[in-house]
Design a protein around this motif. Structure first.
Motif, PDB file in Angstrom:
ATOM      1  N   LEU A  51       3.923  -2.431   0.187  1.00  8.71           N
ATOM      2  CA  LEU A  51       4.495  -1.460  -0.742  1.00  8.71           C
ATOM      3  C   LEU A  51       5.977  -1.354  -0.422  1.00  8.71           C
ATOM      4  O   LEU A  51       6.343  -0.948   0.682  1.00  8.71           O
ATOM      5  CB  LEU A  51       3.807  -0.106  -0.545  1.00  8.71           C
ATOM      6  N   ASP A  55       8.465   0.963  -4.629  1.00  7.95           N
ATOM      7  CA  ASP A  55       7.070   1.138  -5.053  1.00  7.95           C
ATOM      8  C   ASP A  55       6.450  -0.078  -5.713  1.00  7.95           C
ATOM      9  O   ASP A  55       5.497   0.051  -6.486  1.00  7.95           O
ATOM     10  CB  ASP A  55       6.911   2.370  -5.954  1.00  7.95           C
ATOM     11  N   THR A  57       4.078  -3.213  -5.363  1.00  7.26           N
ATOM     12  CA  THR A  57       2.969  -3.556  -4.486  1.00  7.26           C
ATOM     13  C   THR A  57       2.662  -5.049  -4.559  1.00  7.26           C
ATOM     14  O   THR A  57       2.944  -5.715  -5.563  1.00  7.26           O
ATOM     15  CB  THR A  57       1.708  -2.770  -4.850  1.00  7.26           C
ATOM     16  N   THR A  68      -6.050  -0.935  -2.628  1.00  5.60           N
ATOM     17  CA  THR A  68      -4.868  -0.310  -3.209  1.00  5.60           C
ATOM     18  C   THR A  68      -4.067   0.364  -2.107  1.00  5.60           C
ATOM     19  O   THR A  68      -4.611   1.182  -1.346  1.00  5.60           O
ATOM     20  CB  THR A  68      -5.259   0.732  -4.266  1.00  5.60           C
ATOM     21  N   SER A  70      -0.853   2.807  -1.025  1.00  8.82           N
ATOM     22  CA  SER A  70      -0.071   3.902  -1.596  1.00  8.82           C
ATOM     23  C   SER A  70       0.654   4.645  -0.489  1.00  8.82           C
ATOM     24  O   SER A  70       0.384   4.436   0.706  1.00  8.82           O
ATOM     25  CB  SER A  70      -0.971   4.857  -2.389  1.00  8.82           C
TER      26      SER A  70
END
Length: 115
Positions: A51, A55, A57, A68, A70
């Motif tokens: 990441l 932002d 990915t 995922t 974050s």
């Protein structure tokens, strides 16, 4: 001194889900590009997900569509949501910077996928 504290691992059945957390102490992460890595005995540590500070990915092919990454800048924490877990996902998972000099590695968190 930066300290990385990973948590959230455990034993899960194939197809199950886990969410890993990485609390970063000593340095704000909102402008850092961060990544999750994993390592199994006898193998080199490999990148799983990243990441960037903007932002963006990116995921290793073997986790795309299942994991995922974050960030919660207020908590200075990185997360890795994992679903559709497979036995081959069994490893110790670590977080760290994506680029440049790595911070001291944390203890990692063990993920074991087994029936």
């Amino acid at each position: 001194q930066v300290q990385l504290v990973e948590s959230g691992g455990g034993l899960v059945q194939p197809g199950g889900s886990l969410t890993l957390s990485c609390a970063v102490r000593g340095r704000p992460i909102y402008f850092q590009s961060m990544a999750w890595y994993r390592q199994t005995p006898g193998r080199q540590r490999e990148s799983v997900a990243s990441l960037t500070s903007s932002d963006e990915t990116d995921y290793a092919d073997f986790v795309k569509g299942r994991f995922t990454i974050s960030r919660d800048s207020a908590k200075n924490t990185i997360y890795l949501q994992m679903s559709g877990l497979k036995p081959e996902d069994t490893a110790v998972y670590y977080c760290n910077r994506l680029r440049g000099d790595r911070w001291p590695w944390g203890q990692g968190t063990q993920v074991t996928v087994s029936s």
